[in-house]
Design a protein around this motif. Structure first.
Motif, PDB file in Angstrom:
ATOM      1  N   ILE A 132       0.865  -1.175   0.000  1.00 44.94           N
ATOM      2  CA  ILE A 132       0.000   0.000   0.000  1.00 44.94           C
ATOM      3  C   ILE A 132       0.905   1.229   0.000  1.00 44.94           C
ATOM      4  O   ILE A 132       1.680   1.434   0.942  1.00 44.94           O
ATOM      5  CB  ILE A 132      -0.904   0.031   1.247  1.00 44.94           C
ATOM      6  CG1 ILE A 132      -1.740  -1.239   1.346  1.00 44.94           C
ATOM      7  CG2 ILE A 132      -1.809   1.270   1.217  1.00 44.94           C
ATOM      8  CD1 ILE A 132      -2.434  -1.405   2.689  1.00 44.94           C
ATOM      9  N   ALA A 133       0.841   2.032  -1.038  1.00 49.94           N
ATOM     10  CA  ALA A 133       1.600   3.281  -1.065  1.00 49.94           C
ATOM     11  C   ALA A 133       0.902   4.290  -0.157  1.00 49.94           C
ATOM     12  O   ALA A 133      -0.324   4.280  -0.021  1.00 49.94           O
ATOM     13  CB  ALA A 133       1.691   3.817  -2.486  1.00 49.94           C
ATOM     14  N   TYR A 134       1.694   5.164   0.462  1.00 54.71           N
ATOM     15  CA  TYR A 134       1.139   6.153   1.400  1.00 54.71           C
ATOM     16  C   TYR A 134       1.577   7.540   0.958  1.00 54.71           C
ATOM     17  O   TYR A 134       2.760   7.860   0.966  1.00 54.71           O
ATOM     18  CB  TYR A 134       1.621   5.830   2.813  1.00 54.71           C
ATOM     19  CG  TYR A 134       1.155   6.772   3.913  1.00 54.71           C
ATOM     20  CD1 TYR A 134       0.101   7.668   3.728  1.00 54.71           C
ATOM     21  CD2 TYR A 134       1.767   6.745   5.161  1.00 54.71           C
ATOM     22  CE1 TYR A 134      -0.317   8.514   4.740  1.00 54.71           C
ATOM     23  CE2 TYR A 134       1.355   7.585   6.188  1.00 54.71           C
ATOM     24  CZ  TYR A 134       0.323   8.468   5.980  1.00 54.71           C
ATOM     25  OH  TYR A 134      -0.081   9.304   6.982  1.00 54.71           O
ATOM     26  N   ASN A 135       0.597   8.331   0.554  1.00 58.57           N
ATOM     27  CA  ASN A 135       0.874   9.687   0.082  1.00 58.57           C
ATOM     28  C   ASN A 135       0.409  10.708   1.113  1.00 58.57           C
ATOM     29  O   ASN A 135      -0.793  10.845   1.353  1.00 58.57           O
ATOM     30  CB  ASN A 135       0.146   9.938  -1.248  1.00 58.57           C
ATOM     31  CG  ASN A 135       0.536  11.263  -1.875  1.00 58.57           C
ATOM     32  OD1 ASN A 135       1.709  11.615  -1.921  1.00 58.57           O
ATOM     33  ND2 ASN A 135      -0.445  12.000  -2.382  1.00 58.57           N
ATOM     34  N   SER A 188      -7.160  -0.296  -4.668  1.00 63.84           N
ATOM     35  CA  SER A 188      -8.036   0.403  -3.731  1.00 63.84           C
ATOM     36  C   SER A 188      -7.454   1.749  -3.331  1.00 63.84           C
ATOM     37  O   SER A 188      -6.233   1.886  -3.187  1.00 63.84           O
ATOM     38  CB  SER A 188      -8.239  -0.437  -2.466  1.00 63.84           C
ATOM     39  OG  SER A 188      -8.859  -1.660  -2.757  1.00 63.84           O
ATOM     40  N   VAL A 189      -8.328   2.704  -3.136  1.00 59.81           N
ATOM     41  CA  VAL A 189      -7.943   3.998  -2.569  1.00 59.81           C
ATOM     42  C   VAL A 189      -8.526   4.060  -1.160  1.00 59.81           C
ATOM     43  O   VAL A 189      -9.723   3.899  -0.967  1.00 59.81           O
ATOM     44  CB  VAL A 189      -8.476   5.166  -3.418  1.00 59.81           C
ATOM     45  CG1 VAL A 189      -8.100   6.506  -2.764  1.00 59.81           C
ATOM     46  CG2 VAL A 189      -7.925   5.095  -4.838  1.00 59.81           C
ATOM     47  N   LEU A 190      -7.643   4.273  -0.176  1.00 58.75           N
ATOM     48  CA  LEU A 190      -8.056   4.362   1.224  1.00 58.75           C
ATOM     49  C   LEU A 190      -7.845   5.782   1.715  1.00 58.75           C
ATOM     50  O   LEU A 190      -6.817   6.407   1.410  1.00 58.75           O
ATOM     51  CB  LEU A 190      -7.240   3.394   2.085  1.00 58.75           C
ATOM     52  CG  LEU A 190      -7.296   1.922   1.688  1.00 58.75           C
ATOM     53  CD1 LEU A 190      -6.330   1.103   2.538  1.00 58.75           C
ATOM     54  CD2 LEU A 190      -8.717   1.378   1.807  1.00 58.75           C
ATOM     55  N   SER A 191      -8.791   6.282   2.481  1.00 55.97           N
ATOM     56  CA  SER A 191      -8.654   7.630   3.025  1.00 55.97           C
ATOM     57  C   SER A 191      -7.550   7.666   4.072  1.00 55.97           C
ATOM     58  O   SER A 191      -7.451   6.787   4.925  1.00 55.97           O
ATOM     59  CB  SER A 191      -9.973   8.087   3.653  1.00 55.97           C
ATOM     60  OG  SER A 191      -9.815   9.344   4.276  1.00 55.97           O
ATOM     61  N   GLY A 192      -6.734   8.707   4.010  1.00 59.97           N
ATOM     62  CA  GLY A 192      -5.715   8.932   5.029  1.00 59.97           C
ATOM     63  C   GLY A 192      -6.109  10.042   5.974  1.00 59.97           C
ATOM     64  O   GLY A 192      -5.318  10.441   6.830  1.00 59.97           O
ATOM     65  N   GLN A 203     -16.837   9.070  -3.422  1.00 55.22           N
ATOM     66  CA  GLN A 203     -16.158   9.180  -4.717  1.00 55.22           C
ATOM     67  C   GLN A 203     -15.593   7.842  -5.193  1.00 55.22           C
ATOM     68  O   GLN A 203     -15.247   7.708  -6.360  1.00 55.22           O
ATOM     69  CB  GLN A 203     -15.035  10.215  -4.633  1.00 55.22           C
ATOM     70  CG  GLN A 203     -15.538  11.642  -4.547  1.00 55.22           C
ATOM     71  CD  GLN A 203     -14.458  12.664  -4.858  1.00 55.22           C
ATOM     72  OE1 GLN A 203     -13.404  12.350  -5.375  1.00 55.22           O
ATOM     73  NE2 GLN A 203     -14.722  13.912  -4.530  1.00 55.22           N
ATOM     74  N   GLY A 204     -15.476   6.860  -4.281  1.00 62.61           N
ATOM     75  CA  GLY A 204     -14.980   5.557  -4.709  1.00 62.61           C
ATOM     76  C   GLY A 204     -13.986   4.893  -3.784  1.00 62.61           C
ATOM     77  O   GLY A 204     -13.542   3.774  -4.061  1.00 62.61           O
ATOM     78  N   SER A 205     -13.598   5.569  -2.705  1.00 66.55           N
ATOM     79  CA  SER A 205     -12.687   4.965  -1.740  1.00 66.55           C
ATOM     80  C   SER A 205     -13.334   3.743  -1.105  1.00 66.55           C
ATOM     81  O   SER A 205     -14.553   3.659  -0.969  1.00 66.55           O
ATOM     82  CB  SER A 205     -12.317   5.988  -0.665  1.00 66.55           C
ATOM     83  OG  SER A 205     -11.602   5.379   0.391  1.00 66.55           O
ATOM     84  N   ARG A 206     -12.496   2.782  -0.669  1.00 65.92           N
ATOM     85  CA  ARG A 206     -13.004   1.546  -0.091  1.00 65.92           C
ATOM     86  C   ARG A 206     -12.826   1.477   1.419  1.00 65.92           C
ATOM     87  O   ARG A 206     -13.129   0.450   2.033  1.00 65.92           O
ATOM     88  CB  ARG A 206     -12.316   0.337  -0.732  1.00 65.92           C
ATOM     89  CG  ARG A 206     -12.526   0.219  -2.237  1.00 65.92           C
ATOM     90  CD  ARG A 206     -13.975   0.186  -2.616  1.00 65.92           C
ATOM     91  NE  ARG A 206     -14.701  -0.890  -1.924  1.00 65.92           N
ATOM     92  CZ  ARG A 206     -16.021  -0.984  -1.883  1.00 65.92           C
ATOM     93  NH1 ARG A 206     -16.784  -0.037  -2.446  1.00 65.92           N
ATOM     94  NH2 ARG A 206     -16.605  -1.989  -1.250  1.00 65.92           N
ATOM     95  N   GLY A 207     -12.332   2.557   2.031  1.00 68.12           N
ATOM     96  CA  GLY A 207     -12.164   2.530   3.478  1.00 68.12           C
ATOM     97  C   GLY A 207     -11.166   3.559   3.948  1.00 68.12           C
ATOM     98  O   GLY A 207     -10.907   4.553   3.271  1.00 68.12           O
ATOM     99  N   VAL A 208     -10.582   3.305   5.119  1.00 67.40           N
ATOM    100  CA  VAL A 208      -9.718   4.292   5.757  1.00 67.40           C
ATOM    101  C   VAL A 208      -8.607   3.598   6.524  1.00 67.40           C
ATOM    102  O   VAL A 208      -8.785   2.472   7.013  1.00 67.40           O
ATOM    103  CB  VAL A 208     -10.545   5.184   6.723  1.00 67.40           C
ATOM    104  CG1 VAL A 208     -11.121   4.360   7.874  1.00 67.40           C
ATOM    105  CG2 VAL A 208      -9.712   6.336   7.278  1.00 67.40           C
TER     106      VAL A 208
END
Length: 297
Positions: A132-135, A188-192, A203-208
């Protein structure tokens, strides 16, 4: 790999000598799992990874994998500003049996987008564990562009991104590119950002990957699951309810407010490692007010 749901960016408990408190860590993991979270993250930035030694970093990953025992997804913090060091941590995470590795963008160096891409590609090509990349540009000084994220999503082992850039217009652009490239089924895009859980899922995120879930794993999970299941009325109500707690946990350098909140709630997880200080008396008053509003103290 299914990364739907709430994953906790866990604090690292310390004893009175500021060493890792294994007993408290194991107990804390059980508390989070009982709260209904989908996954846990050891040795992330909320876990004070920047001030853990390499052996301590490895120790908390081992504790997490062992204590979770397959009950939830295990994510090992494995980032560094040196690609070679990140590789060592990712390999250790893989050997330890973690389900995935969370790799922050290299900090301080400020590499070009090509350098960022090559950093993650090297890790992708050198290991088999899902990454999982973290931006988080506010902390690292670099920002993965939507084009670079899209290119990373095409790599076999880069399965998700924890996106902490709060620009929702940019997020819409990212989802548009992922969709055009038929990448949404396997990436997957996860909220940070806890406060953006609801709009990001819309918008399409799958979680956090969450900080507030350290103290409210049940309600955070309820918020995320409600949104993922399309119950936006309930999710909106929970998001509104939790906003002041989400906000106050960043009133000072993280994880100082989170650790203080847990202590006030009766779960003393120890102090902080320098250079982070304990919370000021003035801000503790604000924190206590928020916790009282939620009947946590």
């Amino acid at each position: 790999m299914n990364l739907d749901g709430t994953h906790v960016a866990m604090i690292t408990p310390f004893d009175k000598n500021n060493n890792i408190d294994e007993e408290k860590y194991r107990s804390f993991i059980d508390f989070l799992i009982a709260g209904g979270v989908s996954g846990i993250v050891a040795a992330g930035t909320t876990g004070e990874s920047a001030t853990l030694t390499h052996s301590e970093h490895q120790k908390v990953i081992d504790i997490m994998v062992d204590q979770a025992d397959g009950r939830v997804t295990t994510i090992a913090g494995a980032g560094s500003n040196a690609t070679s060091e990140a590789l060592d941590l990712v390999k250790y995470s893989e050997d330890a049996g973690a389900d995935s590795a969370l790799v922050i963008t290299p900090y301080y160096n400020k590499p070009q987008q090509s350098g960022l891409y090559n950093h993650f590609k090297f890790l992708n090509d050198s290991t088999n564990i899902p990454i999982i990349a973290y931006n988080v540009p506010s902390r690292t000084g670099v920002d993965l562009s939507v084009d670079t994220i899209t290119d990373l999503a095409k790599l076999d082992n880069i399965v998700a991104i924890k996106e902490a850039n709060p620009d929702l217009n940019r997020l819409a652009h990212l989802f548009s590119l992922l969709d055009k490239n038929n990448l949404l089924d396997n990436f997957s895009v996860l909220s940070g950002n806890d406060s953006l859980i609801l709009p990001m899922i819309a918008q399409g995120s799958r979680g956090v990957i969450s900080v507030v879930a350290n103290i409210l794993p049940d309600k955070t999970s309820d918020l995320v699951n409600s949104a993922l299941n399309g119950n936006y009325t309930k999710a909106q109500s929970l998001s509104n309810e939790l906003f002041n707690i989400m906000d106050v946990l960043f009133i000072e350098a993280s994880p100082a407010p989170t650790k203080r909140a847990l202590k006030l709630m009766g779960n003393d997880v120890g102090g902080l490692r320098m250079p982070i200080n304990e919370m000021s008396d003035e801000n503790e008053v604000i924190l206590k007010k928020a916790l009282k509003e939620h009947n946590l103290i």
